[in-house]
Design a protein around this motif. Structure first.
Motif, PDB file in Angstrom:
ATOM      1  N   VAL A  14       1.271  -1.111   0.475  1.00 37.88           N
ATOM      2  CA  VAL A  14       0.207   0.394  -0.106  1.00 37.88           C
ATOM      3  C   VAL A  14       0.647   1.796  -0.227  1.00 37.88           C
ATOM      4  O   VAL A  14       0.892   1.941  -0.327  1.00 37.88           O
ATOM      5  CB  VAL A  14      -0.907  -0.412   1.258  1.00 37.88           C
ATOM      6  CG1 VAL A  14      -0.586   0.462   2.793  1.00 37.88           C
ATOM      7  CG2 VAL A  14      -2.049   1.122   1.005  1.00 37.88           C
ATOM      8  N   ILE A  33       7.882  -2.442  -8.529  1.00 39.70           N
ATOM      9  CA  ILE A  33       8.527  -4.132  -8.414  1.00 39.70           C
ATOM     10  C   ILE A  33       8.607  -4.257  -7.211  1.00 39.70           C
ATOM     11  O   ILE A  33       8.356  -3.967  -5.499  1.00 39.70           O
ATOM     12  CB  ILE A  33      10.215  -3.440  -7.919  1.00 39.70           C
ATOM     13  CG1 ILE A  33      10.972  -3.139  -9.157  1.00 39.70           C
ATOM     14  CG2 ILE A  33      10.776  -5.295  -8.250  1.00 39.70           C
ATOM     15  CD1 ILE A  33      12.211  -3.183  -9.263  1.00 39.70           C
ATOM     16  N   ASP A  35       7.599  -7.701  -5.229  1.00 42.47           N
ATOM     17  CA  ASP A  35       7.516  -9.929  -5.416  1.00 42.47           C
ATOM     18  C   ASP A  35       7.016 -10.798  -6.190  1.00 42.47           C
ATOM     19  O   ASP A  35       6.725 -11.270  -6.542  1.00 42.47           O
ATOM     20  CB  ASP A  35       7.971  -9.946  -3.929  1.00 42.47           C
ATOM     21  CG  ASP A  35       8.667 -11.498  -4.285  1.00 42.47           C
ATOM     22  OD1 ASP A  35       7.625 -12.626  -3.958  1.00 42.47           O
ATOM     23  OD2 ASP A  35       9.583 -12.075  -3.871  1.00 42.47           O
ATOM     24  N   GLY A  36       5.403  -9.928  -4.572  1.00 38.47           N
ATOM     25  CA  GLY A  36       4.239 -11.013  -5.131  1.00 38.47           C
ATOM     26  C   GLY A  36       3.618 -11.952  -4.500  1.00 38.47           C
ATOM     27  O   GLY A  36       2.792 -12.631  -4.447  1.00 38.47           O
ATOM     28  N   GLU A  41       2.695 -10.701   3.321  1.00 36.17           N
ATOM     29  CA  GLU A  41       2.239  -8.626   3.109  1.00 36.17           C
ATOM     30  C   GLU A  41       0.861  -8.789   4.209  1.00 36.17           C
ATOM     31  O   GLU A  41       0.429  -8.238   4.006  1.00 36.17           O
ATOM     32  CB  GLU A  41       1.461  -8.699   1.510  1.00 36.17           C
ATOM     33  CG  GLU A  41       2.648  -9.512   0.678  1.00 36.17           C
ATOM     34  CD  GLU A  41       1.341  -9.707  -0.558  1.00 36.17           C
ATOM     35  OE1 GLU A  41       0.854 -10.414  -0.027  1.00 36.17           O
ATOM     36  OE2 GLU A  41       2.687  -9.498  -1.566  1.00 36.17           O
ATOM     37  N   TRP A  43      -0.421  -5.847   3.901  1.00 41.22           N
ATOM     38  CA  TRP A  43      -1.952  -4.855   3.085  1.00 41.22           C
ATOM     39  C   TRP A  43      -3.070  -5.435   2.644  1.00 41.22           C
ATOM     40  O   TRP A  43      -4.122  -5.532   2.756  1.00 41.22           O
ATOM     41  CB  TRP A  43      -1.118  -4.578   1.833  1.00 41.22           C
ATOM     42  CG  TRP A  43      -0.782  -4.950   0.650  1.00 41.22           C
ATOM     43  CD1 TRP A  43       0.387  -5.325   0.694  1.00 41.22           C
ATOM     44  CD2 TRP A  43      -1.553  -6.004  -0.293  1.00 41.22           C
ATOM     45  NE1 TRP A  43       0.649  -5.905  -0.370  1.00 41.22           N
ATOM     46  CE2 TRP A  43      -0.215  -6.185  -1.172  1.00 41.22           C
ATOM     47  CE3 TRP A  43      -2.453  -5.939  -0.751  1.00 41.22           C
ATOM     48  CZ2 TRP A  43      -0.942  -7.129  -2.146  1.00 41.22           C
ATOM     49  CZ3 TRP A  43      -3.489  -6.366  -2.150  1.00 41.22           C
ATOM     50  CH2 TRP A  43      -2.065  -6.972  -2.434  1.00 41.22           C
ATOM     51  N   ASP A 175       9.080  -9.361  -9.123  1.00 41.50           N
ATOM     52  CA  ASP A 175      10.373 -10.147  -9.242  1.00 41.50           C
ATOM     53  C   ASP A 175      10.682  -9.049  -7.546  1.00 41.50           C
ATOM     54  O   ASP A 175       9.957  -8.292  -6.824  1.00 41.50           O
ATOM     55  CB  ASP A 175      11.610  -8.323  -9.634  1.00 41.50           C
ATOM     56  CG  ASP A 175      13.197  -9.632  -9.711  1.00 41.50           C
ATOM     57  OD1 ASP A 175      12.857 -10.483  -8.835  1.00 41.50           O
ATOM     58  OD2 ASP A 175      13.414  -8.625 -10.479  1.00 41.50           O
ATOM     59  N   GLY A 302      -0.684 -11.356   9.341  1.00 38.86           N
ATOM     60  CA  GLY A 302      -0.613 -10.585   8.343  1.00 38.86           C
ATOM     61  C   GLY A 302       1.487  -9.861   9.335  1.00 38.86           C
ATOM     62  O   GLY A 302       0.994  -9.766  10.341  1.00 38.86           O
ATOM     63  N   PRO A 305       5.097  -4.312   9.270  1.00 36.38           N
ATOM     64  CA  PRO A 305       6.353  -3.327   9.387  1.00 36.38           C
ATOM     65  C   PRO A 305       6.499  -2.317  10.818  1.00 36.38           C
ATOM     66  O   PRO A 305       6.160  -0.960  10.594  1.00 36.38           O
ATOM     67  CB  PRO A 305       6.564  -1.914   8.825  1.00 36.38           C
ATOM     68  CG  PRO A 305       5.163  -1.831   7.912  1.00 36.38           C
ATOM     69  CD  PRO A 305       4.335  -2.365   8.485  1.00 36.38           C
ATOM     70  N   LEU A 335      -4.209   4.427   6.890  1.00 39.58           N
ATOM     71  CA  LEU A 335      -4.072   5.357   6.580  1.00 39.58           C
ATOM     72  C   LEU A 335      -3.222   6.197   6.834  1.00 39.58           C
ATOM     73  O   LEU A 335      -3.759   7.099   5.822  1.00 39.58           O
ATOM     74  CB  LEU A 335      -3.965   5.482   8.332  1.00 39.58           C
ATOM     75  CG  LEU A 335      -4.723   7.058   8.987  1.00 39.58           C
ATOM     76  CD1 LEU A 335      -6.043   7.863   8.196  1.00 39.58           C
ATOM     77  CD2 LEU A 335      -4.428   7.117  10.250  1.00 39.58           C
TER      78      LEU A 335
END
Ligand SMILES: Cc1cc2nc3c(=O)[nH]c(=O)nc-3n(C[C@H](O)[C@H](O)[C@H](O)COP(=O)(O)OP(=O)(O)OC[C@H]3O[C@@H](n4cnc5c(N)ncnc54)[C@H](O)[C@@H]3O)c2cc1C
Length: 368
Positions: A14, A33, A35-36, A41, A43, A175, A302, A305, A335
């Motif tokens: 996000v 970029i 990773d996916g 994750e 978000w 990637d 999740g 951070p 937010l």
């Protein structure tokens, strides 16, 4: 193969996607970029509350930033949805935080008081008013009502930010980046994953994984903080909305009650646990007694951070000109994502930032 651009963003969650959106709107060429394939994750797991007033403590630097963050969505939603046809489900109907005991009631009354002194709309409701307005809630000692707070759909938001950035010329790449590359004089050169990407600027927006790149000039003060959530059916008698109480919150999303969230230091382990679900279920049963005994429809987790002071890290790395941090958003990254994008755009353009960013400067943790 190497790709050259003005700005490379590592992490298309996000925060990274919001940065890409704001930078492309300012005419920058951007490679985003992501990773996916990483598990955890933030978000994807997020509840998507926009709760600066519900959560803020007195003197908290997050309040002003958070209010600006909330305002960002109020003013950009139409534009975003017109540009992308994505419905980000902005809810601006207010958030209630119920007090479970007298001690919490005193704390929330103080919160209401100082917010009102700063001209922020916020109300205290006594237990009788609470019962009249929200009769389906369990026993409370009153509650804080923040009528401007609300929620948004974080997954739709990331989709919209990415799509809008792409429509403005950003290149989206799947990637995993392993390394930051610097020139011999310390300036940024680019990043390396399965390919090499060259750029004048690199923005680290990789969430909890931000410190895991090789080649960073120094460690980044970001650690994963696991949050577990469950979904149960929304009880028929209760008005859809966002409610805090008994150490948890609930958010209405598509007929479900999303209940969150634990705060756990478990490293990069994104597992769900019976203890996590147990805590959420027992707490939500106190706030909404009618859901007692309900089994979760889903459970997920999740990695937020987290930083030592709970504030994000936004700004330049003096040891590596061209390197920027947009990370460490902890519990409030949805937010704050939009305004982080605005701040990063302003910093890269050498414009004065619209907010005082000294509380979020990266160098606040560095003594060397
Ligand atoms: C359970 C839970 C509930 C939450 N509820 C709320 C809430 O109600 N309101 C709120 O404001 N915030 C909430 N948050 C916090 C919010 O989700 C985070 O602060 C926010 O998602 C952080 O955004 P980010 O882009 O920095 O990190 P992330 O969302 O984690 O995205 C980081 C991205 O970087 C990518 N990436 C990582 N490393 C690399 C690499 N080496 N190369 C390429 N890509 C990489 C990942 O694939 C990921 O897509 C919640 C979080 C959790 C876990």
């Amino acid at each position: 193969m190497s790709v050259k651009s003005d700005v490379i963003i590592v992490g298309g969650g996000v925060v990274g996607a919001a940065c890409a959106r704001e930078l492309t709107h300012a005419g920058r060429s951007v490679v985003l970029i992501d990773d996916g394939t990483i598990s955890g994750e933030a978000w994807r797991a997020s509840a998507g509350m926009l709760a600066p007033q519900t959560e803020a403590e007195e003197g908290d630097h997050l309040l002003e930033l958070g209010l600006a963050g909330r305002e960002y969505y109020a003013t950009r939603t139409e534009e975003l949805s017109a540009a992308t046809s994505v419905d980000i489900d902005l809810f601006r109907g207010g958030i209630l935080k119920a007090a479970r005991d007298a001690e919490e009631a005193e704390m929330l009354k103080r919160r209401v008081g100082w917010q009102r002194q700063h001209s922020h709309h916020c109300d205290w409701l006594d237990p009788v008013e609470m019962r009249e307005q929200w009769p389906w809630l369990g026993p409370t000692e009153g509650g804080l009502w923040a009528p401007g707070d609300g929620s948004i759909d974080p997954v739709a938001l990331v989709k919209a930010f990415r799509a809008d950035a792409e429509a403005r010329g950003a290149t989206l790449i799947g990637d995993r980046i392993h390394r930051l590359d610097l020139q011999p004089d310390g300036h940024v050169l680019g990043v390396t994953g399965s390919s090499t990407y060259l750029g004048d600027h690199v923005i680290i927006a990789a969430g909890a994984w931000s410190g895991r790149l090789d080649g960073l000039p120094r460690p980044i003060s970001v650690e994963p903080v696991r949050g577990q959530m469950i979904a149960i059916p929304w009880p028929e008698e209760a008005l859809p909305g966002v409610y805090f109480g008994y150490g948890i919150y609930v958010v209405h999303r598509a007929g479900e009650m999303w209940v969150g969230a634990t705060m756990e230091h478990a490293g990069f382990d994104n597992a769900i646990t019976p203890a996590g679900a147990g805590f959420l279920l027992s707490s939500v049963s106190k706030l909404f007694p009618s859901v007692a005994g309900t089994e979760p429809i889903r459970q997920w987790a999740g990695l937020r951070p987290g930083t030592p002071d709970g504030l994000p890290i936004i700004g330049p790395e003096p040891r590596a000109p061209g390197l920027w941090y947009a990370t460490g958003h902890g519990r409030n990254g949805v937010l704050l994502a939009g305004i982080t994008g605005v701040l990063i755009q302003q910093l890269l353009a050498d414009e004065p930032p619209f907010e005082d960013i000294s509380p979020v400067r990266p160098d606040r943790f560095w003594s060397w």
